[in-house]
Motif scaffolding. Structure first.
Motif, PDB file in Angstrom:
ATOM      1  N   VAL A   1      83.313  42.028 -14.810  1.00  0.00           N
ATOM      2  CA  VAL A   1      81.971  42.588 -15.046  1.00  0.00           C
ATOM      3  C   VAL A   1      81.023  42.123 -13.953  1.00  0.00           C
ATOM      4  O   VAL A   1      80.263  42.911 -13.394  1.00  0.00           O
ATOM      5  CB  VAL A   1      81.465  42.190 -16.455  1.00  0.00           C
ATOM      6  CG1 VAL A   1      79.999  42.513 -16.624  1.00  0.00           C
ATOM      7  CG2 VAL A   1      82.303  42.849 -17.531  1.00  0.00           C
ATOM      8  N   ARG A   2      81.053  40.845 -13.593  1.00  0.00           N
ATOM      9  CA  ARG A   2      80.181  40.306 -12.523  1.00  0.00           C
ATOM     10  C   ARG A   2      80.481  40.963 -11.197  1.00  0.00           C
ATOM     11  O   ARG A   2      79.576  41.325 -10.454  1.00  0.00           O
ATOM     12  CB  ARG A   2      80.372  38.784 -12.403  1.00  0.00           C
ATOM     13  CG  ARG A   2      79.676  38.003 -13.442  1.00  0.00           C
ATOM     14  CD  ARG A   2      79.757  36.501 -13.146  1.00  0.00           C
ATOM     15  NE  ARG A   2      79.556  35.778 -14.396  1.00  0.00           N
ATOM     16  CZ  ARG A   2      80.284  34.804 -14.828  1.00  0.00           C
ATOM     17  NH1 ARG A   2      81.301  34.344 -14.125  1.00  0.00           N
ATOM     18  NH2 ARG A   2      80.021  34.220 -15.975  1.00  0.00           N
ATOM     19  N   THR A   3      81.764  41.094 -10.914  1.00  0.00           N
ATOM     20  CA  THR A   3      82.166  41.725  -9.641  1.00  0.00           C
ATOM     21  C   THR A   3      81.700  43.166  -9.617  1.00  0.00           C
ATOM     22  O   THR A   3      81.197  43.654  -8.603  1.00  0.00           O
ATOM     23  CB  THR A   3      83.712  41.646  -9.484  1.00  0.00           C
ATOM     24  OG1 THR A   3      84.128  40.326  -9.648  1.00  0.00           O
ATOM     25  CG2 THR A   3      84.133  42.161  -8.131  1.00  0.00           C
ATOM     26  N   HIS A   4      81.816  43.848 -10.725  1.00  0.00           N
ATOM     27  CA  HIS A   4      81.392  45.243 -10.827  1.00  0.00           C
ATOM     28  C   HIS A   4      79.869  45.358 -10.630  1.00  0.00           C
ATOM     29  O   HIS A   4      79.387  46.248  -9.945  1.00  0.00           O
ATOM     30  CB  HIS A   4      81.833  45.837 -12.169  1.00  0.00           C
ATOM     31  CG  HIS A   4      81.521  47.291 -12.319  1.00  0.00           C
ATOM     32  ND1 HIS A   4      82.136  48.244 -11.555  1.00  0.00           N
ATOM     33  CD2 HIS A   4      80.632  47.942 -13.121  1.00  0.00           C
ATOM     34  CE1 HIS A   4      81.656  49.429 -11.888  1.00  0.00           C
ATOM     35  NE2 HIS A   4      80.735  49.264 -12.854  1.00  0.00           N
ATOM     36  N   LYS A   5      79.090  44.425 -11.231  1.00  0.00           N
ATOM     37  CA  LYS A   5      77.618  44.420 -11.084  1.00  0.00           C
ATOM     38  C   LYS A   5      77.234  44.119  -9.649  1.00  0.00           C
ATOM     39  O   LYS A   5      76.277  44.683  -9.132  1.00  0.00           O
ATOM     40  CB  LYS A   5      76.986  43.398 -12.030  1.00  0.00           C
ATOM     41  CG  LYS A   5      76.897  43.840 -13.454  1.00  0.00           C
ATOM     42  CD  LYS A   5      76.158  42.782 -14.271  1.00  0.00           C
ATOM     43  CE  LYS A   5      76.077  43.199 -15.722  1.00  0.00           C
ATOM     44  NZ  LYS A   5      75.384  42.173 -16.520  1.00  0.00           N
TER      45      LYS A   5
END
Length: 186
Positions: free
Chosen positions: A179-183
């Motif tokens: 999720v962090r990488t995607h954000k």
């Protein structure tokens, strides 16, 4: 004996399961057999005289058989006691001997009696030839085994739950990183 090639090798004694002492080969560190009470007595004599370093299983067995014969002739009760606490003497009539053999009862020719061991898996099948005291001993052993099995099962269940929690935590961390990488890429 499991390993006949070790008959002439020096031996040592090692504690085993269920209060048995095992005779082990010093050269290849292999199990040879359970030590009988008489074999233990012979070994102790050698040990006391510090002559145990080169004794072989063949010597121990031969000397133990001589000691056993001497004990039987000198004191039959002592001979019976030498079988130890793990033995259950059975009152098997001659006509039932084949059934007793089928359930792995053993014959002691010197005293002309059948016996088994408390911890033998088939001991319960020999119940009709046991005294009440021996039936209680077998039942106690079975209950103890069941208790230990339950303890092992509990340990395994706890470990499985711990591993499941660790996997879940790892999956959550991996998801959060995704999720962090995607954000961060947006």
């Amino acid at each position: 004996m499991n390993n006949t090639t070790c008959n002439d090798h020096p031996i040592y004694l090692k504690e085993g399961k269920n209060n048995f002492t095992n005779i082990m080969c010093k050269l290849c560190d292999k199990y040879i057999k359970h030590a009988s009470l008489y074999e233990l007595k012979v070994y102790e004599q050698y040990l006391m005289n510090d002559e145990h370093h080169h004794i072989t299983v063949k010597q121990i067995i031969e000397e133990a058989q001589e000691l056993k014969a001497e004990t039987f002739h000198a004191d039959p009760e002592s001979y019976i006691d030498a079988f130890g606490n793990n033995v259950i003497w059975l009152d098997v009539h001659y006509r039932n001997k084949e059934v007793a053999k089928q359930y792995k009862a053993l014959w002691e020719p010197r005293i002309k009696m059948w016996y088994t061991y408390v911890d033998h898996p088939q001991a319960i099948k020999l119940i009709e030839w046991m005294t009440q005291q021996d039936i209680d001993r077998v039942q106690e052993h079975i209950l103890e085994q069941e208790h230990m099995t339950n303890i092992y099962k509990d340990i395994i269940d706890v470990r499985r739950k711990q591993l499941s929690i660790k996997r879940s935590e790892a999956n959550i961390k991996a998801s959060m990183n995704t999720v962090r990488t995607h954000k961060d890429t947006q």
